[in-house]
Design an enzyme around this catalytic site. Structure first.
Site, PDB file in Angstrom:
ATOM      1  N   ASN A  42      21.169  38.973  56.029  1.00 32.55           N
ATOM      2  CA  ASN A  42      20.382  38.732  54.824  1.00 32.55           C
ATOM      3  C   ASN A  42      20.242  40.031  54.037  1.00 32.55           C
ATOM      4  O   ASN A  42      20.145  41.123  54.609  1.00 32.55           O
ATOM      5  CB  ASN A  42      19.012  38.091  55.134  1.00 32.55           C
ATOM      6  CG  ASN A  42      18.162  38.862  56.116  1.00 32.55           C
ATOM      7  OD1 ASN A  42      18.676  39.594  56.956  1.00 32.55           O
ATOM      8  ND2 ASN A  42      16.859  38.696  56.027  1.00 32.55           N
ATOM      9  N   ILE A  43      20.277  39.889  52.720  1.00 35.40           N
ATOM     10  CA  ILE A  43      20.217  41.045  51.813  1.00 35.40           C
ATOM     11  C   ILE A  43      19.116  40.758  50.794  1.00 35.40           C
ATOM     12  O   ILE A  43      19.279  39.887  49.935  1.00 35.40           O
ATOM     13  CB  ILE A  43      21.575  41.258  51.104  1.00 35.40           C
ATOM     14  CG1 ILE A  43      22.709  41.395  52.131  1.00 35.40           C
ATOM     15  CG2 ILE A  43      21.499  42.490  50.197  1.00 35.40           C
ATOM     16  CD1 ILE A  43      24.112  41.329  51.529  1.00 35.40           C
ATOM     17  N   GLU A  44      17.988  41.465  50.947  1.00 34.52           N
ATOM     18  CA  GLU A  44      16.829  41.187  50.077  1.00 34.52           C
ATOM     19  C   GLU A  44      16.875  42.057  48.822  1.00 34.52           C
ATOM     20  O   GLU A  44      17.738  42.924  48.671  1.00 34.52           O
ATOM     21  CB  GLU A  44      15.537  41.398  50.872  1.00 34.52           C
ATOM     22  CG  GLU A  44      15.466  40.420  52.040  1.00 34.52           C
ATOM     23  CD  GLU A  44      14.136  40.416  52.764  1.00 34.52           C
ATOM     24  OE1 GLU A  44      13.335  41.355  52.601  1.00 34.52           O
ATOM     25  OE2 GLU A  44      13.906  39.432  53.509  1.00 34.52           O
ATOM     26  N   CYS A  53      20.832  34.909  51.827  1.00 34.95           N
ATOM     27  CA  CYS A  53      20.682  34.654  53.264  1.00 34.95           C
ATOM     28  C   CYS A  53      21.927  35.110  54.029  1.00 34.95           C
ATOM     29  O   CYS A  53      23.028  35.184  53.472  1.00 34.95           O
ATOM     30  CB  CYS A  53      20.502  33.168  53.524  1.00 34.95           C
ATOM     31  SG  CYS A  53      18.940  32.488  52.972  1.00 34.95           S
ATOM     32  N   GLU A  55      23.659  33.510  56.266  1.00 33.17           N
ATOM     33  CA  GLU A  55      24.701  32.486  56.344  1.00 33.17           C
ATOM     34  C   GLU A  55      25.575  32.504  55.093  1.00 33.17           C
ATOM     35  O   GLU A  55      26.793  32.432  55.160  1.00 33.17           O
ATOM     36  CB  GLU A  55      24.071  31.087  56.489  1.00 33.17           C
ATOM     37  CG  GLU A  55      23.217  30.910  57.726  1.00 33.17           C
ATOM     38  CD  GLU A  55      21.760  31.263  57.515  1.00 33.17           C
ATOM     39  OE1 GLU A  55      21.466  32.264  56.815  1.00 33.17           O
ATOM     40  OE2 GLU A  55      20.903  30.556  58.066  1.00 33.17           O
ATOM     41  N   CYS A  90      18.353  27.652  55.911  1.00 36.21           N
ATOM     42  CA  CYS A  90      17.577  27.066  54.815  1.00 36.21           C
ATOM     43  C   CYS A  90      18.398  25.974  54.124  1.00 36.21           C
ATOM     44  O   CYS A  90      19.608  25.831  54.351  1.00 36.21           O
ATOM     45  CB  CYS A  90      17.159  28.146  53.819  1.00 36.21           C
ATOM     46  SG  CYS A  90      18.472  28.644  52.692  1.00 36.21           S
ATOM     47  N   CYS A  93      21.526  27.139  52.166  1.00 40.29           N
ATOM     48  CA  CYS A  93      22.661  27.489  53.041  1.00 40.29           C
ATOM     49  C   CYS A  93      23.315  26.228  53.608  1.00 40.29           C
ATOM     50  O   CYS A  93      24.538  26.160  53.724  1.00 40.29           O
ATOM     51  CB  CYS A  93      22.211  28.417  54.160  1.00 40.29           C
ATOM     52  SG  CYS A  93      21.810  30.083  53.557  1.00 40.29           S
TER      53      CYS A  93
HETATM   54  N1  THU Z   1      16.903  33.927  55.579  1.00 38.49           N
HETATM   55  C1  THU Z   1      18.215  33.879  55.982  1.00 38.49           C
HETATM   56  O1  THU Z   1      18.909  34.900  56.012  1.00 38.49           O
HETATM   57  N2  THU Z   1      18.723  32.679  56.347  1.00 38.49           N
HETATM   58  C2  THU Z   1      18.041  31.501  56.295  1.00 38.49           C
HETATM   59  O2  THU Z   1      18.637  30.450  56.455  1.00 38.49           O
HETATM   60  C3  THU Z   1      16.597  31.507  56.069  1.00 38.49           C
HETATM   61  C4  THU Z   1      16.043  32.768  55.532  1.00 38.49           C
HETATM   62  C5  THU Z   1      16.343  35.226  55.158  1.00 38.49           C
HETATM   63  C6  THU Z   1      16.046  35.320  53.697  1.00 38.49           C
HETATM   64  C7  THU Z   1      14.970  36.402  53.683  1.00 38.49           C
HETATM   65  O3  THU Z   1      15.607  37.656  53.635  1.00 38.49           O
HETATM   66  C8  THU Z   1      14.275  36.263  55.016  1.00 38.49           C
HETATM   67  O4  THU Z   1      15.133  35.460  55.828  1.00 38.49           O
HETATM   68  C9  THU Z   1      12.907  35.600  54.942  1.00 38.49           C
HETATM   69  O5  THU Z   1      12.979  34.415  54.251  1.00 38.49           O
END
Ligand code: THU
Length: 135
Positions: A42-44, A53, A55, A90, A93
């Site tokens: 995941n890259i915020e 996300c 995935e 999520c 994804c």
């Molecule tokens: N996140 C994912 O990487 N994959 C998912 O399917 C659900 C959420 C990440 C997004 C965000 O960086 C962190 O989890 C919290 O939501």
């Protein structure tokens, strides 16, 4: 497919997680039908909504390299340290998976360790999905 190896790659991918805001680290390892593995984390973003996300990072890396056929994805997620709970993909994804994967045979594996995991088909994760065959 060796599930434990795919999970190990998801743990490796999680090391690169850029998640300074949520602190929730996710890693994914996507297996192609040809046997290649693409890792994603995941890259915020400070502006929150551009966050990607793990995935989708894995899928977009693979698709942008020309891959179109996929067998399975392993996902691990949680706060610092070893994950205690399963991290499910999520809805966004799941929809991206629906675009490129056969819902009846694509495996979505969510793990807390190499030998503790849940393995479901995409159809189980996203029943009555809307995909390319709907159009
Ligand atoms: N996140 C994912 O990487 N994959 C998912 O399917 C659900 C959420 C990440 C997004 C965000 O960086 C962190 O989890 C919290 O939501």
């Amino acid at each position: 497919m060796k599930v434990d190896e795919l999970i190990e790659k998801a743990f490796e991918a999680r090391e690169a997680s850029y998640s300074p805001y949520s602190k929730y680290k996710v890693g994914a390892a996507l297996l192609t039908k040809g046997g290649k593995i693409y890792k994603g984390c995941n890259i915020e973003n400070a502006s929150y909504t551009p966050t990607n996300c793990a995935e989708r990072t894995a899928f977009f890396k693979a698709v942008s390299e020309g891959e179109r056929e996929f067998e399975a994805i392993a996902i691990v997620g949680g706060y610092d340290g070893s994950p205690e709970d399963y991290a499910y993909p999520c809805g966004v994804c799941r929809q991206v998976m629906m675009e490129f994967c056969d819902p009846k045979s694509f495996h979505v594996i969510t793990a807390v360790s190499r030998d503790k995991y849940i393995d479901k088909t995409l159809e189980e994760m996203l029943p009555y999905g809307f995909g390319p065959s709907s159009l």
